[in-house]
Design an enzyme around this catalytic site. Structure first.
Site, PDB file in Angstrom:
ATOM      1  N   LEU A  16      35.363  43.328  34.606  1.00  0.00           N
ATOM      2  CA  LEU A  16      33.988  42.340  35.262  1.00  0.00           C
ATOM      3  C   LEU A  16      34.376  41.950  36.477  1.00  0.00           C
ATOM      4  CD1 LEU A  16      32.922  39.939  32.389  1.00  0.00           C
ATOM      5  CD2 LEU A  16      31.577  42.341  33.067  1.00  0.00           C
ATOM      6  N   ALA A  17      35.968  41.940  36.618  1.00  0.00           N
ATOM      7  CA  ALA A  17      36.156  41.865  38.856  1.00  0.00           C
ATOM      8  C   ALA A  17      36.964  41.242  38.708  1.00  0.00           C
ATOM      9  CB  ALA A  17      35.308  39.809  38.539  1.00  0.00           C
ATOM     10  N   GLY A  23      40.313  39.473  41.346  1.00  0.00           N
ATOM     11  CA  GLY A  23      41.025  38.294  42.350  1.00  0.00           C
ATOM     12  C   GLY A  23      42.504  38.303  43.116  1.00  0.00           C
ATOM     13  N   GLY A  24      42.499  37.377  43.410  1.00  0.00           N
ATOM     14  CA  GLY A  24      44.113  37.732  43.707  1.00  0.00           C
ATOM     15  C   GLY A  24      45.041  37.010  42.715  1.00  0.00           C
ATOM     16  N   ALA A  50      44.667  37.388  39.243  1.00  0.00           N
ATOM     17  CA  ALA A  50      44.486  37.951  37.972  1.00  0.00           C
ATOM     18  C   ALA A  50      42.950  38.781  37.320  1.00  0.00           C
ATOM     19  CB  ALA A  50      43.596  36.495  36.525  1.00  0.00           C
ATOM     20  N   GLU A  51      42.559  39.395  36.945  1.00  0.00           N
ATOM     21  CA  GLU A  51      41.574  39.735  36.841  1.00  0.00           C
ATOM     22  C   GLU A  51      40.747  39.638  35.264  1.00  0.00           C
ATOM     23  OE1 GLU A  51      42.936  44.415  35.881  1.00  0.00           O
ATOM     24  OE2 GLU A  51      44.375  43.307  33.942  1.00  0.00           O
ATOM     25  N   VAL A  52      39.299  39.788  35.620  1.00  0.00           N
ATOM     26  CA  VAL A  52      38.583  39.367  34.240  1.00  0.00           C
ATOM     27  C   VAL A  52      37.873  41.041  33.852  1.00  0.00           C
ATOM     28  CG1 VAL A  52      36.161  38.094  33.790  1.00  0.00           C
ATOM     29  CG2 VAL A  52      38.056  37.284  35.617  1.00  0.00           C
ATOM     30  N   LYS A  69      40.316  36.219  31.206  1.00  0.00           N
ATOM     31  CA  LYS A  69      41.316  36.173  32.470  1.00  0.00           C
ATOM     32  C   LYS A  69      42.431  36.544  32.560  1.00  0.00           C
ATOM     33  CE  LYS A  69      40.648  33.488  36.365  1.00  0.00           C
ATOM     34  NZ  LYS A  69      40.480  32.576  37.654  1.00  0.00           N
ATOM     35  N   ASP A  83      37.783  26.826  45.434  1.00  0.00           N
ATOM     36  CA  ASP A  83      37.856  27.765  45.846  1.00  0.00           C
ATOM     37  C   ASP A  83      36.683  28.589  45.335  1.00  0.00           C
ATOM     38  OD1 ASP A  83      38.127  30.929  46.168  1.00  0.00           O
ATOM     39  OD2 ASP A  83      39.246  31.563  44.594  1.00  0.00           O
TER      40      ASP A  83
END
Length: 164
Positions: A16-17, A19-20, A22-24, A42, A148
């Site tokens: 789904l996504a 970031g710096g 982790a991934e979701v 996550k 954030d």
């Protein structure tokens, strides 16, 4: 990216996504009697697993998320270590980030209307207020500050509920 891979007790369906830290991923946990629980996982990036400070921050995020009970905050159901990765088992929100909504509208020459933007901001503020004023079970302040808040971290569900 769509895939079908087992990850501990979960079947991963789609990334789904990212970031710096982790991934979701969208995942399903199958239970008895064809019971399926759809969740968002996550997962901390593997290359960060050895950084104790980052692991502590990640675990703290999960611990705090598990304490919150508010319609404008994404629920955290569990903190786990699955196949060597620190993982938060979270509520899956069927919807889109504000970034995605903004980009889709901009690609068609549009933008988020003022009334919709105000509603998104109001619901975001409700969730953040709950987090910022939350207390521990003994009544002491948690002293949480979300550091954030960004269009990538605010979701709008397809039924109009905003979640931080």
């Amino acid at each position: 990216m769509i895939f079908n891979k087992q990850f501990g007790p979960f079947r991963l369906a789609k990334k789904l996504a990212g970031g710096g830290m982790a991934e979701v991923m969208l995942a399903v946990k199958r239970g008895p009697g064809a019971f399926d629980r759809v969740v968002a996982l996550k997962c901390m990036f593997e290359h960060l697993e050895s950084d104790r400070n980052l692991v502590t921050m990640f675990e703290q995020e999960g611990r705090l998320g598990g304490l919150f009970q508010h319609p404008n905050l994404v629920s955290v159901f569990d903190v786990a270590r699955i196949e060597g990765r620190h993982t938060l088992v979270m509520e899956f929100v069927a919807g889109q980030t504000i970034s995605a909504i903004r980009d889709q509208l901009a690609s068609r020459g549009g933008s988020i209307s003022v009334p919709v933007a105000i509603e998104i901001a109001a619901q975001t503020a409700e969730g953040l207020h709950h987090a910022h004023t939350a207390k521990q079970f003994d009544g002491t302040d948690l002293k949480v500050v979300h550091r954030d808040v960004s269009p990538d971290n605010i979701l709008v569900s397809y039924d109009g509920v905003v979640k931080v």
